[in-house]
Design an enzyme around this catalytic site. Structure first.
Site, PDB file in Angstrom:
ATOM      1  N   HIS A 267     -20.525  -4.764 -51.656  1.00  0.00           N
ATOM      2  CA  HIS A 267     -20.646  -6.173 -51.276  1.00  0.00           C
ATOM      3  C   HIS A 267     -19.784  -6.492 -50.057  1.00  0.00           C
ATOM      4  O   HIS A 267     -18.750  -5.863 -49.806  1.00  0.00           O
ATOM      5  CB  HIS A 267     -20.336  -7.113 -52.448  1.00  0.00           C
ATOM      6  CG  HIS A 267     -18.912  -7.192 -52.883  1.00  0.00           C
ATOM      7  ND1 HIS A 267     -18.546  -7.120 -54.211  1.00  0.00           N
ATOM      8  CD2 HIS A 267     -17.746  -7.362 -52.207  1.00  0.00           C
ATOM      9  CE1 HIS A 267     -17.240  -7.247 -54.323  1.00  0.00           C
ATOM     10  NE2 HIS A 267     -16.725  -7.393 -53.104  1.00  0.00           N
TER      11      HIS A 267
ATOM     12  N   GLU B  30     -23.388  -9.804 -53.474  1.00  0.00           N
ATOM     13  CA  GLU B  30     -23.526  -8.676 -54.379  1.00  0.00           C
ATOM     14  C   GLU B  30     -24.842  -7.925 -54.128  1.00  0.00           C
ATOM     15  O   GLU B  30     -25.751  -8.432 -53.458  1.00  0.00           O
ATOM     16  CB  GLU B  30     -23.481  -9.172 -55.827  1.00  0.00           C
ATOM     17  CG  GLU B  30     -22.184  -9.879 -56.211  1.00  0.00           C
ATOM     18  CD  GLU B  30     -21.042  -8.916 -56.545  1.00  0.00           C
ATOM     19  OE1 GLU B  30     -20.975  -7.833 -55.936  1.00  0.00           O
ATOM     20  OE2 GLU B  30     -20.227  -9.272 -57.412  1.00  0.00           O
TER      21      GLU B  30
END
Length: 248
Positions: free
Chosen positions: A137, A142
C-alpha cells in the site's frame, strides 16, 4: 528507478537533501508528506539541515497522505501528533501551512471531498514522499484500491492493522479505518520519492521490482510516474537482482 544506499541514515541524508534542495529552488513548494518509522530519520535530518542552513519557509504548504479514523489530533498515535512532533513544531510551520485529513470528522465523504479540493486549490503536489506497506500500500490505499480514486475513507486490512500493532498497547486499539489521499492525487504529484529501509521491506520491494502494474499491488502504479525515485537501503534491497543490491 531504484537507488540503493548503504544504511537507513544514508537514506535519510539523501532524501532530506533532495527535499531541502526542492524547497530552496521553490520556496512556495507544495509537499506531500508521509509518516512512520522510515520517515523519522528523514525529518530529523531535514530539520538539522534547515537549522544549519535556514531557508524561508513562510510560503511552504504541506499535505499529509492520511490519518486514522477515530483518533483526535492530540492522540499520541495520530499522524497529526507525529507530524507536529517530528517536523511542524521544529520548523515553526504555521497551522495554515499544514494539512491533514480530520480523523474525527462527522462526515468522512465531505471531509474527503474537501481535502481533494484543498490539494487542487494549492495547485497539486510538487513533491510527494511515500513509504510502502508490507502489502504494497501507498498512503493507506490497500490492495484492490482503484487507481482512479481521490481522497477516500478505507477499511484497513488485517495485515496493515497487524503491522501497525507495534504502535499501540493492544490490538483492540488499532484503528480499523483511515482517510487517505487517493492514488490519482499521488500520481499527479510532479515528483515522487518512495522510501524503504530494513529487512522487513525486502520482500515487498522485490515484488514491486518484479511486478507489472496491478491494483493488487498499489505501489506498482508508480511505475507509470514520469518522475519517480525509489530510494532504499541495502537491507531493503536484499532480494533484488544481484546487480541492484549494492549501493550505487
Amino acid at each position: 528507478m531504484f537507488l540503493v544506499v548503504p544504511t537507513p541514515q544514508a537514506v535519510a541524508d539523501l532524501v532530506s537533501t533532495l527535499v531541502y534542495q526542492h524547497i530552496k529552488a521553490k520556496p512556495a513548494a507544495v509537499l506531500g508528506l508521509a509518516t512512520g518509522g522510515t520517515m523519522e530519520p528523514i525529518y530529523a535530518a531535514l530539520v538539522a539541515k534547515l537549522q544549519q542552513q535556514p531557508l524561508p519557509l513562510e510560503k511552504l504548504t504541506t499535505f499529509n497522505l492520511d490519518e486514522y479514523v477515530g483518533l483526535s489530533a492530540a492522540h499520541p498515535q495520530s499522524y497529526h501528533y507525529f507530524m507536529q512532533q517530528h517536523l511542524f513544531a521544529p520548523l515553526g510551520l504555521a497551522p495554515s501551512q499544514v494539512h491533514l485529513p480530520d480523523g474525527n470528522c462527522r462526515n468522512s465523504a465531505e471531509e474527503c471531498q474537501a481535502y481533494s479540493e484543498q490539494i487542487a486549490a494549492a495547485g497539486g503536489l510538487d513533491l510527494q514522499l511515500l513509504g510502502i506497506g508490507s502489502n504494497g500500500h501507498i498512503g493507506f490505499n490497500e490492495p484492490g484500491t482503484p487507481f482512479d480514486c481521490n481522497t477516500h475513507e478505507i477499511e484497513l486490512t488485517a495485515q496493515t492493522r497487524q503491522d501497525n500493532l507495534r504502535f499501540f498497547a493492544d490490538a483492540a486499539e488499532v484503528p480499523t479505518h483511515a482517510i487517505t489521499m487517493g492514488i490519482c492525487e499521488i500520481m499527479a504529484a510532479r515528483e515522487v520519492i518512495l522510501v524503504a529501509t530494513g529487512q522487513r521491506k525486502a520482500d515487498i520491494i522485490a515484488q514491486l521490482y518484479a511486478s507489472g502494474v496491478d491494483e493488487q499491488l498499489p505501489a506498482s502504479v508508480l511505475k507509470q510516474h514520469r518522475n519517480l525515485k525509489v530510494i532504499i537501503d541495502e537491507d531493503a534491497a536484499a532480494l533484488l537482482p544481484t546487480h541492484l543490491q549494492q549501493a550505487g
